[in-house]
Design a protein around this motif. Structure first.
Motif, PDB file in Angstrom:
ATOM      1  N   TYR A 131       0.832  -1.212   0.000  1.00  0.00           N
ATOM      2  CA  TYR A 131       0.000   0.000   0.000  1.00  0.00           C
ATOM      3  C   TYR A 131       0.862   1.257   0.000  1.00  0.00           C
ATOM      4  CZ  TYR A 131      -3.061   3.644   1.834  1.00  0.00           C
ATOM      5  OH  TYR A 131      -3.737   4.817   2.020  1.00  0.00           O
ATOM      6  N   ILE A 132       1.916   1.251   0.823  1.00  0.00           N
ATOM      7  CA  ILE A 132       2.807   2.412   0.867  1.00  0.00           C
ATOM      8  C   ILE A 132       3.486   2.613  -0.477  1.00  0.00           C
ATOM      9  CG2 ILE A 132       4.898   3.332   1.951  1.00  0.00           C
ATOM     10  CD1 ILE A 132       4.076   1.835   4.508  1.00  0.00           C
ATOM     11  N   PHE A 133       3.913   1.512  -1.081  1.00  0.00           N
ATOM     12  CA  PHE A 133       4.561   1.594  -2.390  1.00  0.00           C
ATOM     13  C   PHE A 133       3.606   2.126  -3.447  1.00  0.00           C
ATOM     14  CE2 PHE A 133       5.277  -0.516  -6.497  1.00  0.00           C
ATOM     15  CZ  PHE A 133       6.512   0.009  -6.826  1.00  0.00           C
ATOM     16  N   GLN A 134       2.365   1.637  -3.437  1.00  0.00           N
ATOM     17  CA  GLN A 134       1.389   2.069  -4.437  1.00  0.00           C
ATOM     18  C   GLN A 134       1.072   3.550  -4.283  1.00  0.00           C
ATOM     19  OE1 GLN A 134      -2.284  -0.076  -4.302  1.00  0.00           O
ATOM     20  NE2 GLN A 134      -3.140   0.936  -6.089  1.00  0.00           N
ATOM     21  N   SER A 135       1.006   4.031  -3.039  1.00  0.00           N
ATOM     22  CA  SER A 135       0.705   5.446  -2.830  1.00  0.00           C
ATOM     23  C   SER A 135       1.854   6.341  -3.291  1.00  0.00           C
ATOM     24  CB  SER A 135       0.407   5.695  -1.350  1.00  0.00           C
ATOM     25  OG  SER A 135       1.539   5.392  -0.553  1.00  0.00           O
ATOM     26  N   GLN A 136       3.078   5.812  -3.294  1.00  0.00           N
ATOM     27  CA  GLN A 136       4.234   6.599  -3.719  1.00  0.00           C
ATOM     28  C   GLN A 136       4.494   6.498  -5.213  1.00  0.00           C
ATOM     29  OE1 GLN A 136       7.340   5.030  -1.245  1.00  0.00           O
ATOM     30  NE2 GLN A 136       6.898   6.396   0.475  1.00  0.00           N
ATOM     31  N   PHE A 137       4.237   5.308  -5.789  1.00  0.00           N
ATOM     32  CA  PHE A 137       4.510   5.068  -7.205  1.00  0.00           C
ATOM     33  C   PHE A 137       3.251   4.534  -7.883  1.00  0.00           C
ATOM     34  CE2 PHE A 137       8.341   4.300  -4.713  1.00  0.00           C
ATOM     35  CZ  PHE A 137       9.244   5.168  -5.304  1.00  0.00           C
ATOM     36  N   SER A 138       2.197   5.340  -7.866  1.00  0.00           N
ATOM     37  CA  SER A 138       0.897   4.870  -8.325  1.00  0.00           C
ATOM     38  C   SER A 138       0.857   4.597  -9.817  1.00  0.00           C
ATOM     39  CB  SER A 138      -0.182   5.902  -7.965  1.00  0.00           C
ATOM     40  OG  SER A 138       0.139   7.165  -8.543  1.00  0.00           O
ATOM     41  N   THR A 139       1.760   5.169 -10.597  1.00  0.00           N
ATOM     42  CA  THR A 139       1.719   4.970 -12.047  1.00  0.00           C
ATOM     43  C   THR A 139       2.625   3.832 -12.517  1.00  0.00           C
ATOM     44  OG1 THR A 139       3.452   6.635 -12.335  1.00  0.00           O
ATOM     45  CG2 THR A 139       1.167   7.382 -12.470  1.00  0.00           C
ATOM     46  N   ASN A 140       3.494   3.335 -11.647  1.00  0.00           N
ATOM     47  CA  ASN A 140       4.410   2.269 -12.035  1.00  0.00           C
ATOM     48  C   ASN A 140       3.760   0.919 -11.739  1.00  0.00           C
ATOM     49  OD1 ASN A 140       6.617   0.715 -12.708  1.00  0.00           O
ATOM     50  ND2 ASN A 140       8.081   2.085 -11.713  1.00  0.00           N
ATOM     51  N   TYR A 141       2.833   0.525 -12.626  1.00  0.00           N
ATOM     52  CA  TYR A 141       2.039  -0.663 -12.362  1.00  0.00           C
ATOM     53  C   TYR A 141       2.851  -1.949 -12.476  1.00  0.00           C
ATOM     54  CZ  TYR A 141      -2.052   2.366 -12.601  1.00  0.00           C
ATOM     55  OH  TYR A 141      -2.973   3.349 -12.359  1.00  0.00           O
ATOM     56  N   THR A 142       3.838  -1.988 -13.349  1.00  0.00           N
ATOM     57  CA  THR A 142       4.595  -3.229 -13.508  1.00  0.00           C
ATOM     58  C   THR A 142       5.374  -3.573 -12.243  1.00  0.00           C
ATOM     59  OG1 THR A 142       6.410  -1.970 -14.523  1.00  0.00           O
ATOM     60  CG2 THR A 142       4.777  -2.962 -15.996  1.00  0.00           C
ATOM     61  N   LEU A 143       6.011  -2.578 -11.626  1.00  0.00           N
ATOM     62  CA  LEU A 143       6.698  -2.823 -10.362  1.00  0.00           C
ATOM     63  C   LEU A 143       5.711  -3.132  -9.240  1.00  0.00           C
ATOM     64  CD1 LEU A 143       9.618  -0.215 -10.198  1.00  0.00           C
ATOM     65  CD2 LEU A 143       9.610  -2.535 -11.107  1.00  0.00           C
TER      66      LEU A 143
END
Length: 273
Positions: A228-240
C-alpha cells in the motif's frame, strides 16, 4: 449405467466464479513481467520480453525483505499463540457446556464473529496506543484475540466428539486436568490444530486493515502494508507494483494450494455439534 443430469445452472455459476479468480490472477502474473510500454499497448497479451528486473527493482523500492521479515515474525508467533491459547479456552468451555456461565461464554465468543472490525477500529487504536501496543507485539496479541471467535466455534465442536471416558480414566490414574489436556486432548486435536494454524497464518499474512491503523512506524510494516505504501508513492508504475503484489501473494497461495483439504475438513469436523 444411469446417465446423470448436468446441473447447468450450478456449472455456469462455478465457471463464472472460476473466471473471476483466474482472470485477475493471470493479469497479476503477466503485468508483473511486462514493460510499461507493453502494458499500455495490450493488457491481456503475454509479455514479449519477460522482465525479471521488475522483481529486483520492486524488492529495492518496497524494502521487501524487511516487510517479509515482519510478516513472518507476526504470522509465526500469532499462529503458535493462537493454537496454544484458543485450544485451552475451547477445552474449558467444551467440557463445561452444562454450566450456564460457560455456555454464555461460548455464545459470547461466537457472537464476536458478527461484529464488523470498523465498529471497534477507532477505540482499539486508542487503547493500543495508550498501552504502547502499537507495534508488532500488539499486532500479534490482537490476532490471537480476534481468532478466538471462529476457533472457539470449531474447536468446541470437535472436542465434544472426543469421549469423556478417556479423560476420566486418566484422572482416576492420578493425572491433573492440565496433564489430561496436554497428554491426551491436545494430541487428539491434531487435525483441528492444523486447520486453525493454517487459517490463522492466512489471516495474519494477508491482513491489511489492522496493520494500517495500528502501526505507525514504517519499519514495522508487514507485506500488505508495504504494498500500500509503495502504491501510494509510485501509483503509475504498475509493472513494479504488480511484481511486488505477486511476491507478497506467492507464499500464502502456495500454502493454501497444499493445505486446502485440511482447512475444509477441519471446519466441517468442528461444526458437527
Amino acid at each position: 449405467m444411469t446417465n446423470k443430469k448436468i446441473n447447468w445452472a450450478a456449472t455456469i455459476l462455478l465457471a463464472i466464479g472460476a473466471l473471476a479468480v483466474l482472470i485477475p490472477l493471470y493479469l497479476t502474473i503477466t503485468i508483473a513481467f511486462k514493460t510499461p510500454e507493453e502494458l499500455s499497448s495490450n493488457l491481456f497479451n503475454l509479455p514479449k520480453h519477460w522482465m525479471v528486473s521488475n522483481f529486483t527493482n520492486a524488492i529495492k523500492t518496497t524494502n521487501f525483505f524487511v516487510a517479509l521479515k515482519n510478516s513472518i515474525f507476526v504470522s509465526f508467533f500469532s499462529v503458535i499463540l493462537t493454537v496454544l491459547t484458543n485450544s485451552m479456552v475451547a477445552y474449558a468451555i467444551a467440557r463445561n457446556m452444562d454450566k450456564k456461565f460457560y455456555k454464555l461464554l461460548y455464545y459470547f465468543f461466537v457472537s464476536a464473529m458478527f461484529i464488523p472490525f470498523p465498529i471497534i477500529m477507532l477505540p482499539l487504536v486508542r487503547q493500543t496506543s495508550t498501552w504502547h501496543l502499537d507495534n508488532l507485539f500488539g499486532l500479534i496479541l490482537l490476532y490471537v484475540v480476534f481468532n478466538l471467535a471462529l476457533n472457539t466455534f470449531i474447536y468446541v465442536g470437535y472436542i465434544r466428539t472426543i469421549p469423556v471416558e478417556l479423560e476420566e480414566a486418566a484422572i482416576v490414574d492420578g493425572a491433573s486436568t492440565w496433564r489430561v489436556f496436554w497428554k491426551i486432548i491436545f494430541p487428539l486435536l491434531g487435525p483441528m490444530n492444523a486447520t486453525v494454524a493454517i487459517l490463522s497464518c492466512l489471516y495474519a499474512w494477508n491482513d491489511f486493515l489492522l496493520p494500517l491503523v495500528l502501526l505507525s512506524n514504517p519499519d514495522m510494516a508487514t507485506l500488505p502494508l508495504a504494498q500500500y505504501i509503495f502504491q501510494s508513492q509510485f501509483s503509475t508504475n504498475y509493472t513494479l507494483a504488480f511484481a511486488s503484489y505477486l511476491m507478497a501473494l506467492a507464499p500464502m497461495l502456495i500454502v493454501y494450494m497444499f493445505s486446502q483439504k485440511w482447512i475444509i475438513s477441519g471446519v466441517m469436523r468442528g461444526s458437527i455439534k
